[in-house]
Structure formats: C-alpha cells, structure tokens
Enzyme design. Structure first.
Site, PDB file in Angstrom:
ATOM      1  N   ARG A  51       0.839  -1.199   0.000  1.00 23.51           N
ATOM      2  CA  ARG A  51       0.000   0.000   0.000  1.00 23.51           C
ATOM      3  C   ARG A  51       0.873   1.248   0.000  1.00 23.51           C
ATOM      4  NH1 ARG A  51      -1.836   1.351   4.663  1.00 23.51           N
ATOM      5  NH2 ARG A  51      -2.652  -0.685   5.242  1.00 23.51           N
ATOM      6  N   ASP A 111      -6.394  19.269 -14.499  1.00 25.28           N
ATOM      7  CA  ASP A 111      -6.694  17.919 -14.984  1.00 25.28           C
ATOM      8  C   ASP A 111      -6.217  17.859 -16.433  1.00 25.28           C
ATOM      9  OD1 ASP A 111      -7.887  15.630 -16.101  1.00 25.28           O
ATOM     10  OD2 ASP A 111      -9.588  15.714 -14.717  1.00 25.28           O
ATOM     11  N   LYS A 122      -7.764   6.798 -19.580  1.00 26.93           N
ATOM     12  CA  LYS A 122      -7.995   7.336 -20.915  1.00 26.93           C
ATOM     13  C   LYS A 122      -6.728   7.208 -21.776  1.00 26.93           C
ATOM     14  CE  LYS A 122     -11.787   8.254 -18.778  1.00 26.93           C
ATOM     15  NZ  LYS A 122     -12.042   9.516 -18.115  1.00 26.93           N
ATOM     16  N   TYR A 142     -15.158  17.292 -15.649  1.00 31.74           N
ATOM     17  CA  TYR A 142     -15.671  15.921 -15.723  1.00 31.74           C
ATOM     18  C   TYR A 142     -16.827  15.754 -14.723  1.00 31.74           C
ATOM     19  CZ  TYR A 142     -15.612  10.842 -15.379  1.00 31.74           C
ATOM     20  OH  TYR A 142     -15.963   9.529 -15.364  1.00 31.74           O
TER      21      TYR A 142
HETATM   22  C1  PLP Z   1     -12.539   9.905 -16.789  1.00 29.89           C
HETATM   23  C2  PLP Z   1     -12.090  11.184 -16.245  1.00 29.89           C
HETATM   24  C3  PLP Z   1     -11.897  11.353 -14.854  1.00 29.89           C
HETATM   25  C4  PLP Z   1     -12.196  10.254 -13.856  1.00 29.89           C
HETATM   26  O1  PLP Z   1     -11.320   9.177 -14.024  1.00 29.89           O
HETATM   27  P1  PLP Z   1     -11.712   7.639 -13.689  1.00 29.89           P
HETATM   28  O2  PLP Z   1     -10.457   6.924 -14.064  1.00 29.89           O
HETATM   29  O3  PLP Z   1     -12.891   7.291 -14.538  1.00 29.89           O
HETATM   30  O4  PLP Z   1     -12.008   7.573 -12.236  1.00 29.89           O
HETATM   31  C5  PLP Z   1     -11.431  12.576 -14.415  1.00 29.89           C
HETATM   32  N1  PLP Z   1     -11.188  13.599 -15.269  1.00 29.89           N
HETATM   33  C6  PLP Z   1     -11.378  13.459 -16.605  1.00 29.89           C
HETATM   34  C7  PLP Z   1     -11.098  14.620 -17.499  1.00 29.89           C
HETATM   35  C8  PLP Z   1     -11.835  12.261 -17.133  1.00 29.89           C
HETATM   36  O5  PLP Z   1     -12.033  12.163 -18.454  1.00 29.89           O
END
Ligand code: PLP
Length: 394
Positions: free
Chosen positions: A60, A184, A209, A112
């Site tokens: 962890r 982000d 992604k 998001y």
């Molecule tokens: C998908 C996404 C998230 C969240 O990520 P997860 O891996 O689905 O928890 C946060 N910010 C953006 C811009 C995203 O496309």
C-alpha cells in the site's frame, strides 16, 4: 535505522518525450536483466533484520511496479514526484485532502461529471465550498475569490465543448493569491500539454484514458513539483490506500510506451476528421481547437503541442443524433475516451445526463451534440463510417 526511499531517486531520463515515454523511470531488472519492469505481485517484503528496515515495507505504501510508473509519469509531466491511484477519481480525492473544512475552491464549471458530483455531493458535507465559473474567462475567476479560497481547479480543454483555459495566466492569479493550482490534464496528456511548466502546482490524470490508451484498465495519477505536496500525497496514498495495483501499473506502463506515437495519430486523424465534418451539410457546429473557427485557436497553439483527438459536433436534434449514431459500424457507441478504438457518444443522455438541463443548455450541450474520441484506425475508414451516419439524416 535510516530508510532510503528508492522511489524518490528520480533517474534523469535523456531525450525527447518520444524516448522518455519508453525509458523514463525504468531500468532493466537488477536480478535478471528483464527489460520490462516485472509485476511485483506481493503485499509485503522480508526485512533483513529486526534493526534493519528495507526501503520496501508494504505494497500500500510502496510497490516497485507502481514506483516505475510513478517515476515515468513524474518525468513526462516535468514534476518531482508522481503517485498512482486506483482511478482518476481517487487521484482527485487525494488532491482534495490538501484542503481543510472551511476552505473554498474555484472550479471550472464544466469539469468531468464525476468531479462535479464528488465536490458537490461528497466534499460539501466535509465543510468544503466551491464556486463554479467559466475559467476561460479569468475575470470570473478573480471575481469568485474569497478570503477562504485555497485552490483553483481547472480542466482544459473541457469536455465536450473543448473550451480552453489559459494555464499560464491562471497560474499568475494563483501565485498572487497563494492558491494551489490544479490542472486535470487527461485530455491532452504530457505529450501535448505540460501544465507544471506553465506554472500549475499539481497535475491530475485519469490514466484510464489516453495514458493507458487501450480501454482495458482504470487508474489515476497525481503529479506534483512541491515537496510539501509530495509529502502529503505519499502520506495520503498510504493512509487511504486507493492505490493502483501492480498489474494495472504494469499495464499503464506498457500503454505509455506508445503514448507519443498514439497521440500523434489521434491528433493527425482528429484534424482530418474535424476539417471534414466542418464542411458537411447537416452538421451545425464542430468544436475542435485546431479548426480556424475555434474561438481560442491562438491560445491552443500557444499552450498545446497538438489539438488531440476529441471532437464534438451538433447534428441538430436528439432524433437526428439517434439516426446518425444508429448507422455507424466502426465508431462504437460508448462513454469514455482515449483508447485506440474510436468511441462516439451523445453527451446529453450519456456522460452529461446528470447535469441539469438548464446547465447543459448554458454549456452548449444540446440534444443534437455528438462527441467523438477519434481512435487510431485508418482515418478514411472513419470518414466513410461518418458518411454512413450522415446519409441517415440527409
Ligand atoms: C474519466 C475522467 C476522470 C475520472 O477518471 P476515472 O479513471 O474514470 O475515475 C477525471 N477527469 C477526466 C477529465 C476524465 O475524463
């Protein structure tokens, strides 16, 4: 009993991004010379003696496979440390532990959907307060600042309208008001946008992604360049425990090896398809930072190294969107983005269904809006597929 953390010893990776995606943070396994980082599927590690601790104690807190990914991500984003989590949302949750009850954050109004839900419906109950503004207009950011404001949280470009926020200008405001500036960077990846070099303090990613890129794992990351933030992230990673598993860390590392190559293709196909869509009858509006019609094209050229593979366009109505999408054979109707395969969605009833209708209208998320995550297939095949869809609404 001095504990040396191997994780902090960042190996300087030479070369350009296309080289560093493959080599940064990774060296052949010292035991066997294996060129790929092994998957260290272990929960614990044997200590040499009672009075001698090894750098590794419990997975962890630290795992060699995860550490390799973290070193790689820190290098690519130009940060001092990176931390990998079980999802993008758990990465964002870790960042938010930098705030305390009573603190206020200014946030891009179309982040998001999961981020919006987490801030409004979870963190508000812990005494945090949020003001949602259009961060592409920095006067709105300045106006939203209060005595208790501690953070500016930005997503650029936004989903699905691809509106940009000027990162360097927002960083200036943040510095002046002593805010933690979080970006982000999921949509652009470090290949096309490096927020830390433009003055951001923290970068977050959903590795689900583009970074992983193959739609086969869920993960997240936080990249920092300040020692105090690194210390807090390491402590919270160990204390909360929403860490990325060794297997998934290995998958993401494997995905990142082709990140530069994939982003180049996503971008090239994105430009071709956006230009093709913009000239089509039956399509009202195409949102893509690389099109001359994009209102912030100059900013896009300044702060991004490419325009990427996300496009949205309006086919006019829900009914037309349904007919258009129903005819496609290559583009898959699905949420998510950033994989090698092309995904297409209708945000109003899918990704943005939880956004109140009035807000959707204000953001430009009409019932006829279609969002496309352009994959790395042959772009001419994708265009032929879109042509099939358009034939259904002509
Ligand atoms: C998908 C996404 C998230 C969240 O990520 P997860 O891996 O689905 O928890 C946060 N910010 C953006 C811009 C995203 O496309």
């Amino acid at each position: 009993m001095k504990k040396t953390s191997r994780r902090t010893r960042q190996r300087e990776a030479p070369g350009h991004l296309a080289t560093r995606v493959i080599h940064a943070g990774q060296s052949p396994d010292p035991a066997t010379g294996a060129i790929m980082p092994p998957i260290y599927a272990t929960s614990t590690y044997v200590q040499p003696a009672l009075d001698r601790l090894s750098s590794y104690d419990y997975t962890r807190a630290i795992n060699p496979t995860r550490s390799a990914l973290e070193r790689n991500l820190a290098d690519l984003e130009g940060g001092s440390r990176a931390f990998a989590y079980a999802s993008g949302m758990s990465a964002i949750a870790a960042v938010m532990t930098l705030l305390k009850a009573g603190d206020h954050a200014v946030v891009s109004h179309n982040v998001y959907g999961g981020t919006f839900r987490f801030f409004e419906r979870v963190l508000r109950d812990y005494g945090l307060d949020f003001t949602w503004v259009d961060t592409s207009d920095l006067t709105q950011v300045r106006r939203a600042l209060r005595k208790s404001t501690r953070m500016l949280y930005v997503e650029t470009p936004t989903n699905p309208i691809l509106t940009l926020t000027d990162i360097a200008a927002a960083a200036k405001i943040s510095r002046h008001h002593d805010l933690i500036f979080v970006v982000d960077n999921t949509f652009m990846t470090p290949i096309f946008q490096q927020p830390l070099s433009l003055g951001a303090d923290i970068v977050v990613h959903s590795t689900t992604k583009y970074l992983n890129g193959h739609s086969d794992s869920l993960g997240g990351a936080v990249i920092v360049n300040k020692a105090a933030h690194a210390e807090r992230m390491a402590f919270v990673q160990k204390s909360v425990g929403a860490v990325l598993s060794p297997f998934e860390a290995w998958l993401v590392l494997r995905g990142i090896k082709t990140l530069a190559l994939r982003m180049e293709r996503h971008d090239r196909s994105g430009r071709v398809i956006a230009a093709w869509l913009a000239g089509r009858r039956g399509i009202r509006k195409v949102h893509y930072p690389g099109l001359p019609s994009h209102p912030q094209r100059a900013l896009a050229r300044r702060q991004m190294g490419g325009f990427g593979g996300m496009i949205s366009f309006d086919v006019g109505s829900y009914d037309r969107a349904k007919r258009f999408l129903g005819r496609l054979r290559i583009c898959a109707l699905a949420e998510s983005l950033g994989g090698v395969e092309t995904l297409i969605s209708q945000p109003a009833t899918m990704t943005h269904a939880s956004v109140p209708e009035a807000d959707r209208a204000r953001l430009g998320i009409t019932p006829g809006l279609v969002r496309m995550s352009v994959g790395i297939e042959d772009p001419q095949d994708l265009i032929a597929d879109l042509e099939r869809g358009l034939a259904a609404i002509r």
